[in-house]
Write a protein that holds these residues in place. Sequence first.
Motif, PDB file in Angstrom:
ATOM      1  N   PRO A   1      23.078  25.660  30.917  1.00 15.24           N
ATOM      2  CA  PRO A   1      22.003  26.109  30.017  1.00 15.24           C
ATOM      3  C   PRO A   1      21.523  27.525  30.294  1.00 15.24           C
ATOM      4  CG  PRO A   1      21.137  24.584  31.657  1.00 15.24           C
ATOM      5  CD  PRO A   1      22.621  24.611  31.848  1.00 15.24           C
ATOM      6  N   LYS A   2      21.611  28.004  31.539  1.00 18.21           N
ATOM      7  CA  LYS A   2      21.100  29.331  31.886  1.00 18.21           C
ATOM      8  C   LYS A   2      22.206  30.368  31.711  1.00 18.21           C
ATOM      9  CE  LYS A   2      17.436  27.889  34.985  1.00 18.21           C
ATOM     10  NZ  LYS A   2      16.404  28.352  34.054  1.00 18.21           N
ATOM     11  N   ILE A   3      21.881  31.419  30.972  1.00 20.69           N
ATOM     12  CA  ILE A   3      22.882  32.423  30.626  1.00 20.69           C
ATOM     13  C   ILE A   3      23.282  33.255  31.846  1.00 20.69           C
ATOM     14  CG2 ILE A   3      21.168  34.154  29.946  1.00 20.69           C
ATOM     15  CD1 ILE A   3      23.081  34.952  27.691  1.00 20.69           C
ATOM     16  N   VAL A   4      22.391  33.401  32.834  1.00 23.05           N
ATOM     17  CA  VAL A   4      22.741  34.163  34.031  1.00 23.05           C
ATOM     18  C   VAL A   4      23.827  33.439  34.818  1.00 23.05           C
ATOM     19  CG1 VAL A   4      21.851  35.141  36.172  1.00 23.05           C
ATOM     20  CG2 VAL A   4      20.457  35.196  34.112  1.00 23.05           C
ATOM     21  N   HIS A   5      23.685  32.120  34.949  1.00 20.18           N
ATOM     22  CA  HIS A   5      24.711  31.342  35.640  1.00 20.18           C
ATOM     23  C   HIS A   5      26.046  31.423  34.894  1.00 20.18           C
ATOM     24  CE1 HIS A   5      21.222  28.719  37.390  1.00 20.18           C
ATOM     25  NE2 HIS A   5      21.274  29.945  37.915  1.00 20.18           N
ATOM     26  N   SER A   6      25.994  31.397  33.575  1.00 20.16           N
ATOM     27  CA  SER A   6      27.221  31.517  32.792  1.00 20.16           C
ATOM     28  C   SER A   6      27.892  32.866  33.020  1.00 20.16           C
ATOM     29  CB  SER A   6      26.908  31.331  31.310  1.00 20.16           C
ATOM     30  OG  SER A   6      26.378  30.045  31.057  1.00 20.16           O
ATOM     31  N   ALA A   7      27.098  33.924  33.144  1.00 21.03           N
ATOM     32  CA  ALA A   7      27.670  35.252  33.374  1.00 21.03           C
ATOM     33  C   ALA A   7      28.335  35.336  34.742  1.00 21.03           C
ATOM     34  CB  ALA A   7      26.587  36.319  33.245  1.00 21.03           C
ATOM     35  N   PHE A   8      27.732  34.717  35.764  1.00 21.47           N
ATOM     36  CA  PHE A   8      28.353  34.717  37.087  1.00 21.47           C
ATOM     37  C   PHE A   8      29.657  33.915  37.078  1.00 21.47           C
ATOM     38  CE2 PHE A   8      24.162  36.002  38.795  1.00 21.47           C
ATOM     39  CZ  PHE A   8      24.596  37.032  39.626  1.00 21.47           C
ATOM     40  N   LEU A   9      29.668  32.783  36.381  1.00 20.81           N
ATOM     41  CA  LEU A   9      30.887  31.983  36.314  1.00 20.81           C
ATOM     42  C   LEU A   9      31.971  32.684  35.501  1.00 20.81           C
ATOM     43  CD1 LEU A   9      29.519  28.353  35.899  1.00 20.81           C
ATOM     44  CD2 LEU A   9      30.572  29.388  37.902  1.00 20.81           C
ATOM     45  N   LEU A  10      31.572  33.560  34.580  1.00 18.21           N
ATOM     46  CA  LEU A  10      32.562  34.328  33.833  1.00 18.21           C
ATOM     47  C   LEU A  10      33.360  35.233  34.769  1.00 18.21           C
ATOM     48  CD1 LEU A  10      33.680  35.016  31.019  1.00 18.21           C
ATOM     49  CD2 LEU A  10      31.929  36.788  30.852  1.00 18.21           C
ATOM     50  N   ALA A  11      32.713  35.738  35.802  1.00 18.04           N
ATOM     51  CA  ALA A  11      33.439  36.521  36.806  1.00 18.04           C
ATOM     52  C   ALA A  11      34.478  35.654  37.506  1.00 18.04           C
ATOM     53  CB  ALA A  11      32.459  37.112  37.818  1.00 18.04           C
ATOM     54  N   GLY A  12      34.163  34.376  37.754  1.00 15.94           N
ATOM     55  CA  GLY A  12      35.150  33.478  38.336  1.00 15.94           C
ATOM     56  C   GLY A  12      36.351  33.262  37.437  1.00 15.94           C
ATOM     57  N   VAL A  13      36.117  33.211  36.129  1.00 18.36           N
ATOM     58  CA  VAL A  13      37.228  33.088  35.177  1.00 18.36           C
ATOM     59  C   VAL A  13      38.132  34.313  35.265  1.00 18.36           C
ATOM     60  CG1 VAL A  13      37.835  32.887  32.741  1.00 18.36           C
ATOM     61  CG2 VAL A  13      35.882  31.634  33.629  1.00 18.36           C
ATOM     62  N   PHE A  14      37.538  35.501  35.293  1.00 12.96           N
ATOM     63  CA  PHE A  14      38.334  36.726  35.369  1.00 12.96           C
ATOM     64  C   PHE A  14      39.122  36.801  36.676  1.00 12.96           C
ATOM     65  CE2 PHE A  14      34.989  38.801  32.454  1.00 12.96           C
ATOM     66  CZ  PHE A  14      35.689  38.374  31.339  1.00 12.96           C
ATOM     67  N   ILE A  15      38.520  36.373  37.785  1.00  9.22           N
ATOM     68  CA  ILE A  15      39.210  36.426  39.074  1.00  9.22           C
ATOM     69  C   ILE A  15      40.389  35.462  39.097  1.00  9.22           C
ATOM     70  CG2 ILE A  15      38.948  35.928  41.533  1.00  9.22           C
ATOM     71  CD1 ILE A  15      36.075  36.966  41.316  1.00  9.22           C
ATOM     72  N   SER A  16      40.208  34.276  38.555  1.00 10.50           N
ATOM     73  CA  SER A  16      41.315  33.317  38.520  1.00 10.50           C
ATOM     74  C   SER A  16      42.443  33.803  37.613  1.00 10.50           C
ATOM     75  CB  SER A  16      40.804  31.954  38.053  1.00 10.50           C
ATOM     76  OG  SER A  16      40.197  32.044  36.774  1.00 10.50           O
ATOM     77  N   ILE A  17      42.106  34.450  36.503  1.00 12.09           N
ATOM     78  CA  ILE A  17      43.144  35.028  35.641  1.00 12.09           C
ATOM     79  C   ILE A  17      43.895  36.132  36.386  1.00 12.09           C
ATOM     80  CG2 ILE A  17      43.533  36.363  33.532  1.00 12.09           C
ATOM     81  CD1 ILE A  17      41.227  34.865  32.257  1.00 12.09           C
ATOM     82  N   SER A  18      43.185  36.913  37.187  1.00 15.53           N
ATOM     83  CA  SER A  18      43.844  37.935  37.990  1.00 15.53           C
ATOM     84  C   SER A  18      44.828  37.314  38.978  1.00 15.53           C
ATOM     85  CB  SER A  18      42.799  38.764  38.735  1.00 15.53           C
ATOM     86  OG  SER A  18      43.403  39.701  39.585  1.00 15.53           O
ATOM     87  N   GLY A  19      44.460  36.175  39.559  1.00 15.67           N
ATOM     88  CA  GLY A  19      45.389  35.484  40.447  1.00 15.67           C
ATOM     89  C   GLY A  19      46.638  35.012  39.731  1.00 15.67           C
ATOM     90  N   LEU A  20      46.491  34.554  38.496  1.00 10.46           N
ATOM     91  CA  LEU A  20      47.661  34.160  37.713  1.00 10.46           C
ATOM     92  C   LEU A  20      48.562  35.357  37.416  1.00 10.46           C
ATOM     93  CD1 LEU A  20      46.051  31.656  35.178  1.00 10.46           C
ATOM     94  CD2 LEU A  20      47.391  31.122  37.215  1.00 10.46           C
ATOM     95  N   TYR A  21      47.964  36.519  37.178  1.00 10.05           N
ATOM     96  CA  TYR A  21      48.765  37.722  36.973  1.00 10.05           C
ATOM     97  C   TYR A  21      49.550  38.086  38.235  1.00 10.05           C
ATOM     98  CZ  TYR A  21      46.536  38.764  32.488  1.00 10.05           C
ATOM     99  OH  TYR A  21      46.120  38.718  31.193  1.00 10.05           O
ATOM    100  N   ILE A  22      48.955  37.862  39.397  1.00  6.53           N
ATOM    101  CA  ILE A  22      49.657  38.151  40.649  1.00  6.53           C
ATOM    102  C   ILE A  22      50.865  37.232  40.795  1.00  6.53           C
ATOM    103  CG2 ILE A  22      49.446  38.059  43.164  1.00  6.53           C
ATOM    104  CD1 ILE A  22      46.573  38.990  42.865  1.00  6.53           C
ATOM    105  N   LEU A  23      50.704  35.962  40.420  1.00  7.65           N
ATOM    106  CA  LEU A  23      51.846  35.044  40.475  1.00  7.65           C
ATOM    107  C   LEU A  23      52.962  35.459  39.524  1.00  7.65           C
ATOM    108  CD1 LEU A  23      50.107  31.544  40.696  1.00  7.65           C
ATOM    109  CD2 LEU A  23      51.160  32.877  42.531  1.00  7.65           C
ATOM    110  N   LEU A  24      52.616  36.171  38.452  1.00  8.34           N
ATOM    111  CA  LEU A  24      53.624  36.651  37.502  1.00  8.34           C
ATOM    112  C   LEU A  24      54.187  38.024  37.872  1.00  8.34           C
ATOM    113  CD1 LEU A  24      51.891  35.599  34.157  1.00  8.34           C
ATOM    114  CD2 LEU A  24      53.878  34.530  35.216  1.00  8.34           C
ATOM    115  N   ASN A  25      53.839  38.498  39.087  1.00  7.96           N
ATOM    116  CA  ASN A  25      54.286  39.812  39.571  1.00  7.96           C
ATOM    117  C   ASN A  25      53.760  40.961  38.714  1.00  7.96           C
ATOM    118  OD1 ASN A  25      55.729  38.820  41.773  1.00  7.96           O
ATOM    119  ND2 ASN A  25      57.581  38.502  40.555  1.00  7.96           N
ATOM    120  N   ALA A  26      52.665  40.742  38.028  1.00 10.38           N
ATOM    121  CA  ALA A  26      52.023  41.810  37.245  1.00 10.38           C
ATOM    122  C   ALA A  26      50.885  42.382  38.090  1.00 10.38           C
ATOM    123  CB  ALA A  26      51.515  41.276  35.916  1.00 10.38           C
ATOM    124  N   ASP A  27      51.252  43.170  39.093  1.00  7.90           N
ATOM    125  CA  ASP A  27      50.265  43.654  40.051  1.00  7.90           C
ATOM    126  C   ASP A  27      49.255  44.598  39.426  1.00  7.90           C
ATOM    127  OD1 ASP A  27      52.219  45.457  39.523  1.00  7.90           O
ATOM    128  OD2 ASP A  27      52.664  45.974  41.606  1.00  7.90           O
TER     129      ASP A  27
END
Length: 205
Positions: free
Chosen positions: A30-56
């Motif tokens: 419900p709190k938009i600040v918490h959602s914004a912090f978790l959005l950073a977690g989404v971006f970090i996990s996507i970055s990890g997937l890019y590393i697995l694809l050798n897209a450094d």
Amino acid sequence: MNLAEGVQIVSFGILAVMMIGTALGVVLLPKIVHSAFLLAGVFISISGLYILLNADFVAAAQILVYVGAVNVLILFAIMLVNKQEDYVELPGRTIRKVATGVVCFGLFALLGTMVLATPWSLSTTSPSVVDNTVIALGEHFFSDYLLPFELASVLLLMAMVGAIILARRDLIPESMADENTVTTGLTLPERPRELARLGSEEQDS
């Protein structure tokens, strides 16, 4: 980056669970600040997937641009605006939920079909294997995708200007707004420094 197949599978599972969990937190909390912090977690996990694809380079850009710039800009805009609004239930809420569910299921089915239909295994002699991703991305950015690249930068600039304008709006006392402020269609009402000082002195007295 060459990893064992078992390590790649485990890493992919951890990153996938992390991305799905944080994405659900973005839309369900419900709190938009918490959602914004978790959005950073989404971006970090996507970055990890890019590393697995050798897209450094794409992984580094994901961290620098989305986590370090876009997500921080979102947090600044949320904290500076600090707009509070009472929750009012909209009419036809059930229809909106059903329509949203149908659209989300359609997108999930489309993406799932693309995942299953795409040949993911590549041989070492395949033209899809790129030795230097920085050179390949630079060539595409400044040739084939120049217009979308520039449009994205303009949109980010517009978002930053809008956040600054919203952050500069001050609350004007109702008793002083009609007498001492003049607003036009192209300016936002702001409280002058003299009015702010007078208001604080009246409250202290």
